[in-house]
Design an enzyme around this catalytic site. Structure first.
Site, PDB file in Angstrom:
ATOM      1  N   GLN A 200      42.819  48.774  32.830  1.00  0.00           N
ATOM      2  CA  GLN A 200      41.949  48.499  33.984  1.00  0.00           C
ATOM      3  C   GLN A 200      42.418  47.199  34.625  1.00  0.00           C
ATOM      4  O   GLN A 200      42.068  46.103  34.177  1.00  0.00           O
ATOM      5  CB  GLN A 200      40.499  48.418  33.530  1.00  0.00           C
ATOM      6  CG  GLN A 200      40.020  49.644  32.768  1.00  0.00           C
ATOM      7  CD  GLN A 200      39.936  50.889  33.632  1.00  0.00           C
ATOM      8  OE1 GLN A 200      39.100  50.991  34.517  1.00  0.00           O
ATOM      9  NE2 GLN A 200      40.817  51.847  33.367  1.00  0.00           N
ATOM     10  N   ALA A 241      30.008  51.629  36.795  1.00  0.00           N
ATOM     11  CA  ALA A 241      31.352  51.949  36.314  1.00  0.00           C
ATOM     12  C   ALA A 241      32.436  51.413  37.252  1.00  0.00           C
ATOM     13  O   ALA A 241      32.157  50.871  38.325  1.00  0.00           O
ATOM     14  CB  ALA A 241      31.489  53.458  36.142  1.00  0.00           C
ATOM     15  N   HIS A 242      33.685  51.619  36.832  1.00  0.00           N
ATOM     16  CA  HIS A 242      34.805  51.047  37.570  1.00  0.00           C
ATOM     17  C   HIS A 242      34.915  51.611  38.996  1.00  0.00           C
ATOM     18  O   HIS A 242      34.679  52.779  39.250  1.00  0.00           O
ATOM     19  CB  HIS A 242      36.129  51.228  36.826  1.00  0.00           C
ATOM     20  CG  HIS A 242      36.448  52.632  36.425  1.00  0.00           C
ATOM     21  ND1 HIS A 242      37.431  52.936  35.509  1.00  0.00           N
ATOM     22  CD2 HIS A 242      35.924  53.816  36.804  1.00  0.00           C
ATOM     23  CE1 HIS A 242      37.498  54.236  35.350  1.00  0.00           C
ATOM     24  NE2 HIS A 242      36.601  54.796  36.127  1.00  0.00           N
ATOM     25  N   ASN A 243      35.246  50.688  39.899  1.00  0.00           N
ATOM     26  CA  ASN A 243      35.508  51.009  41.311  1.00  0.00           C
ATOM     27  C   ASN A 243      34.273  51.477  42.088  1.00  0.00           C
ATOM     28  O   ASN A 243      34.388  52.000  43.195  1.00  0.00           O
ATOM     29  CB  ASN A 243      36.630  52.038  41.453  1.00  0.00           C
ATOM     30  CG  ASN A 243      37.951  51.491  40.950  1.00  0.00           C
ATOM     31  OD1 ASN A 243      38.418  51.888  39.891  1.00  0.00           O
ATOM     32  ND2 ASN A 243      38.523  50.553  41.675  1.00  0.00           N
TER      33      ASN A 243
END
EC number: 2.3.1.191
Length: 353
Positions: A200, A241-243
């Site tokens: 990540q 969560a990511h993004n």
């Protein structure tokens, strides 16, 4: 802010732009509810259905709308929105300790980190390489600030906040205890049943005037940054969560789970326990009620729900049984309509709907 030992009603009226009715020399030393307030305490009436409580309140003064003030015999500050006025006054009575500028002897600060002289760094704080701490920032005990993080002016981090590396935070941001910002997103590629970790390599960007609740986690981006807009308010125990991207002035209640790459617009309200699948978009000015599962994009402003309200267990079991029968019932209705249309020309088939 004024001296809390001498907050007269006249001073408060001027501070709020309120109309004073009563004795402006009365001194306010605290806040309380209409039922519990006593001498020297200010209260408020936000909901007119509780107007009956005004009759017996012992509050020194009450924040009221003009319509609710009619007939009230006590001291009053007349405002358009009593709850908003209460919110603003509440900060004058906040008992949160105010730290003196400086770095506690037990803190560990990297030689190449930058800490503004007006910042307050508490016991056992760790500030990693090339981190930048702005003017007036307070970092309470046992926080960790990772490499290359930036915290804008006026921020406050409660004890035990963790910022991983490459987290950029705007001005006047509040982060409550246990929050983790920049944790690694849940990214894995499947290799014949075996999971291969995806690094990540993005970061997290948080705007100005944001609040992050206790034990909330905001994952770093996989490639580009996770982005939290200006004025966003996040309750406790939220998973972002990511993004994910969250637009300005959106408020999200506790225990919401937002999957990767979801985009939420501005001025949205998300109630507790909502779940969102990944890679969807929520437009501006959307309200999502508690326990709703959002499985597709929302492109029109308005209120959306999917959870069912509580009911007696026996009734719920009957409803659940009937729900499982809906598909078979629908197919039987389709067959009946086809037979009906065969003998009655012009009858619409439900399959065309």
């Amino acid at each position: 802010m004024g001296d809390t030992t001498a907050l007269t009603l006249s001073w408060l009226a001027e501070e709020l732009g309120a109309r004073l009715e009563g004795d402006g020399g009365r001194v306010i030393v605290g806040l309380s509810t209409l039922q519990d307030a006593g001498s020297g305490q200010l209260s408020f009436l936000a909901n007119s259905q509780y107007r009956k409580l005004l009759v017996n309140t012992k509050a020194e003064a009450v924040l009221l709308r003009a319509a609710d003030a009619e007939g009230f015999q006590g001291n009053a500050l007349i405002v358009a929105d009593p709850y908003l006025a209460y919110a603003r006054i509440s900060r004058l009575f906040d008992p949160k300790p105010r730290r003196e500028p400086g770095i506690h002897p037990s803190a560990v600060v990297a030689a190449d980190a930058s800490v503004d002289p007006s910042a307050s760094i508490g016991p056992c704080v760790v500030i990693d390489s090339k981190a930048v701490i702005g003017a007036g920032v307070t970092i309470e005990a046992q926080c960790f600030i990772g490499a290359r993080c930036e915290i804008g002016a006026g921020g406050w981090l409660a004890p035990r906040v963790t910022l991983y590396h490459d987290v950029a935070i705007g001005e006047r941001v509040v982060i409550q205890s246990g929050a983790v910002i920049g944790s690694e997103g849940f990214g894995f590629a499947n290799d014949k049943g075996r999971w291969e970790k995806i690094a990540q390599i993005g970061g997290v960007t948080i705007g100005n005037d944001v609040e992050v609740g206790a034990n909330t986690a905001i994952d770093r981006g996989a490639l580009t940054n996770t982005v939290i807009g200006n004025g966003v308010k996040l309750d406790n125990q939220i998973q972002i969560a990511h993004n994910v991207q969250i637009g300005d002035h959106t408020a999200i209640a506790a225990c919401v789970g937002i999957s990767g790459s979801t985009r939420i617009g501005r001025h949205c309200t998300v109630a507790g326990g909502v779940g969102m699948v990944g890679h969807i978009e929520i437009c501006d000015n959307v309200f999502i009620s508690g326990m709703t599962m959002v499985t597709r994009s929302i492109n029109e402003p308005g209120a959306y729900s999917s959870g069912t309200a509580a009911q007696p267990a026996l009734e719920w079991r009957k409803s659940a049984a009937r729900f499982r029968q809906l598909d078979g019932l629908f197919k039987r209705v389709q067959q009946l309509e086809k037979k009906l249309s065969a003998v009655t020309p012009g009858t619409q088939d439900s399959s065309d709907s």
